[in-house]
Design an enzyme around this catalytic site. Structure first.
Site, PDB file in Angstrom:
ATOM      1  N   HIS A  83      -2.708   2.591  -5.989  1.00  0.00           N
ATOM      2  CA  HIS A  83      -3.265   1.272  -5.691  1.00  0.00           C
ATOM      3  C   HIS A  83      -3.294   0.378  -6.932  1.00  0.00           C
ATOM      4  O   HIS A  83      -3.312  -0.855  -6.803  1.00  0.00           O
ATOM      5  CB  HIS A  83      -4.668   1.404  -5.105  1.00  0.00           C
ATOM      6  CG  HIS A  83      -4.940   0.423  -4.001  1.00  0.00           C
ATOM      7  ND1 HIS A  83      -4.262   0.432  -2.802  1.00  0.00           N
ATOM      8  CD2 HIS A  83      -5.790  -0.632  -3.924  1.00  0.00           C
ATOM      9  CE1 HIS A  83      -4.693  -0.549  -2.030  1.00  0.00           C
ATOM     10  NE2 HIS A  83      -5.610  -1.221  -2.693  1.00  0.00           N
ATOM     11  N   LYS A 117      -1.275  -2.773   7.628  1.00  0.00           N
ATOM     12  CA  LYS A 117      -2.602  -2.473   8.128  1.00  0.00           C
ATOM     13  C   LYS A 117      -2.897  -3.318   9.359  1.00  0.00           C
ATOM     14  O   LYS A 117      -2.566  -4.495   9.404  1.00  0.00           O
ATOM     15  CB  LYS A 117      -3.630  -2.765   7.025  1.00  0.00           C
ATOM     16  CG  LYS A 117      -5.016  -2.247   7.305  1.00  0.00           C
ATOM     17  CD  LYS A 117      -5.895  -2.482   6.091  1.00  0.00           C
ATOM     18  CE  LYS A 117      -7.298  -1.953   6.322  1.00  0.00           C
ATOM     19  NZ  LYS A 117      -8.156  -2.179   5.124  1.00  0.00           N
ATOM     20  N   ARG A 139       0.870  -1.170   0.000  1.00  0.00           N
ATOM     21  CA  ARG A 139       0.000   0.000   0.000  1.00  0.00           C
ATOM     22  C   ARG A 139       0.905   1.218   0.000  1.00  0.00           C
ATOM     23  O   ARG A 139       1.973   1.217   0.618  1.00  0.00           O
ATOM     24  CB  ARG A 139      -0.899   0.022   1.233  1.00  0.00           C
ATOM     25  CG  ARG A 139      -1.800  -1.203   1.359  1.00  0.00           C
ATOM     26  CD  ARG A 139      -2.562  -1.183   2.672  1.00  0.00           C
ATOM     27  NE  ARG A 139      -3.423  -2.362   2.820  1.00  0.00           N
ATOM     28  CZ  ARG A 139      -3.049  -3.511   3.369  1.00  0.00           C
ATOM     29  NH1 ARG A 139      -1.794  -3.649   3.839  1.00  0.00           N
ATOM     30  NH2 ARG A 139      -3.876  -4.524   3.463  1.00  0.00           N
ATOM     31  N   ARG A 199      -0.379  -1.819  -6.841  1.00  0.00           N
ATOM     32  CA  ARG A 199      -0.583  -2.961  -5.932  1.00  0.00           C
ATOM     33  C   ARG A 199      -1.377  -4.059  -6.645  1.00  0.00           C
ATOM     34  O   ARG A 199      -1.028  -5.238  -6.568  1.00  0.00           O
ATOM     35  CB  ARG A 199      -1.310  -2.469  -4.680  1.00  0.00           C
ATOM     36  CG  ARG A 199      -1.636  -3.542  -3.638  1.00  0.00           C
ATOM     37  CD  ARG A 199      -2.142  -2.845  -2.383  1.00  0.00           C
ATOM     38  NE  ARG A 199      -2.806  -3.731  -1.432  1.00  0.00           N
ATOM     39  CZ  ARG A 199      -2.177  -4.458  -0.515  1.00  0.00           C
ATOM     40  NH1 ARG A 199      -0.858  -4.436  -0.445  1.00  0.00           N
ATOM     41  NH2 ARG A 199      -2.847  -5.221   0.329  1.00  0.00           N
TER      42      ARG A 199
END
Length: 344
Positions: free
Chosen positions: A267, A195, A170, A270
């Site tokens: 993103h 996270k 991220r 990712r």
């Protein structure tokens, strides 16, 4: 000092006290929620209280606990989509914050517990699942070619793009890294705090490790320096990364017209990493661990997105069934069939 709310305390003061206790005592001390979760809940409740105040034609300071009702929450959710134009995912995220606050209030205010219980039981709204945007490996290579490694900022851009693609991090995780999180000798890896405050280790390609060594030397970064900085040597921001990617992507579009139908965000890099891993035959559990997903179901969505994997599966299926190739007469519906369909 007693934790009981004094009888003389006004209702608005009670709401203020419960909100403060929810964030400071419950989320931070009891649950140990991450900073990201706290800020997300803060923004959601802020929007909710401002909506309630506007709906009543008053000020937030005049709100009371009995203003938090199922009817008002449902109206707030409709407001998010109809007036603010929020997506279903954003609506559900705001609802999660309000529900968790009400779940906390049930234990603290028995007078309104039944109403809070109704709010807690409000289900999330189902919405269409968007197609996951990602770049094919050749398109990532074209994106990298737009960065001029001979220039200081160009080298940083090149390393940043390759690092995001290599690790699938991220963008917030990548931007929080310091140089000392890197291990550029064998086994070549980077430690990241992800996270939910979960640590994981991401392997680095040999080429990525070499690039990082050159980048750190040219930028003269110390072991405690933030890994990715702007030209003023201040930590790079998420919007800064988005700008860098968009700038190089616009240049790449001129060389490959098919990219005009694509979009680029941090993103997307990712997603591109995950899809490339899937194409390479890496199993979903390993991809889950590399990306830092909580559940493999989050990783499973990439099987729906990756066209190359789907195409390979269909080709393998065609070879397995061994159907004869030949001219197949076109199918034409019969009159009775058309009559039946028309009667439906």
């Amino acid at each position: 000092m007693s934790n009981q709310i004094p009888l003389s305390l006004g209702r608005q003061d009670r709401l203020l006290q419960q909100v403060e206790s929810f964030f400071r005592d419950h989320l931070q001390r009891t649950r140990g929620a991450s900073r990201h979760t706290i800020l997300s809940y803060r923004d959601s409740l802020q929007l909710f209280f401002c909506y309630l105040a506007d709906a009543k034609g008053g000020d937030v300071s005049k709100l009371r606990l009995d203003d938090i009702t199922e009817t008002n929450v449902l109206a707030f959710l409709d407001h998010l989509q109809s007036t603010r134009g929020n997506s279903v995912a954003t609506r559900n995220s705001r609802l999660t914050a309000v529900r968790n606050f009400c779940r906390y209030l049930i234990r603290k205010d028995t007078t309104h517990a039944a109403e809070f219980g109704l709010i807690v039981s409000i289900p999330g709204k189902k919405g269409p699942k968007p197609v996951i945007p990602y770049l094919e490996p050749a398109e990532v290579k074209l994106l990298l070619e737009q960065a001029n490694q001979d220039q200081l900022l160009g080298l940083r851009d090149y390393v940043l793009i390759q690092f995001l693609y290599n690790t699938g991090m991220r963008v917030s995780e990548a931007l929080s890294l310091s140089v000392d999180a890197l291990e550029l000798r064998t086994p070549r890896q980077v430690r990241v705090n992800g996270k939910g405050r979960k640590d994981r280790v991401c392997p680095l390609w040999r080429d990525t490790a070499s690039l990082l060594k050159r980048y750190i030397a040219r930028w003269k970064l110390g072991v405690e320096s933030r890994l990715f900085c702007n030209k003023r040597r201040r930590p790079l921001t998420t919007s800064g990364v988005a700008y860098i990617l968009e700038r190089h992507f616009e240049m790449a579009k001129k060389k490959n017209p098919i990219l005009r139908k694509r979009k680029i965000t941090p993103h997307v890099m990712r997603h591109s990493c995950a899809c490339a891993l899937l194409q390479s035959g890496v199993d979903l559990v390993t991809i889950r661990d590399l990306l830092g997903h909580e559940d493999v179901r989050s990783t499973n969505r990439y099987t729906r997105a990756n066209m190359k994997t789907k195409r390979q599966a269909l080709e393998a299926f065609w070879k397995t069934v061994d159907l004869p190739e030949g001219h197949v007469a076109p199918w034409a519906p019969k009159p009775k069939l058309l009559e039946m369909l028309a009667s439906l």
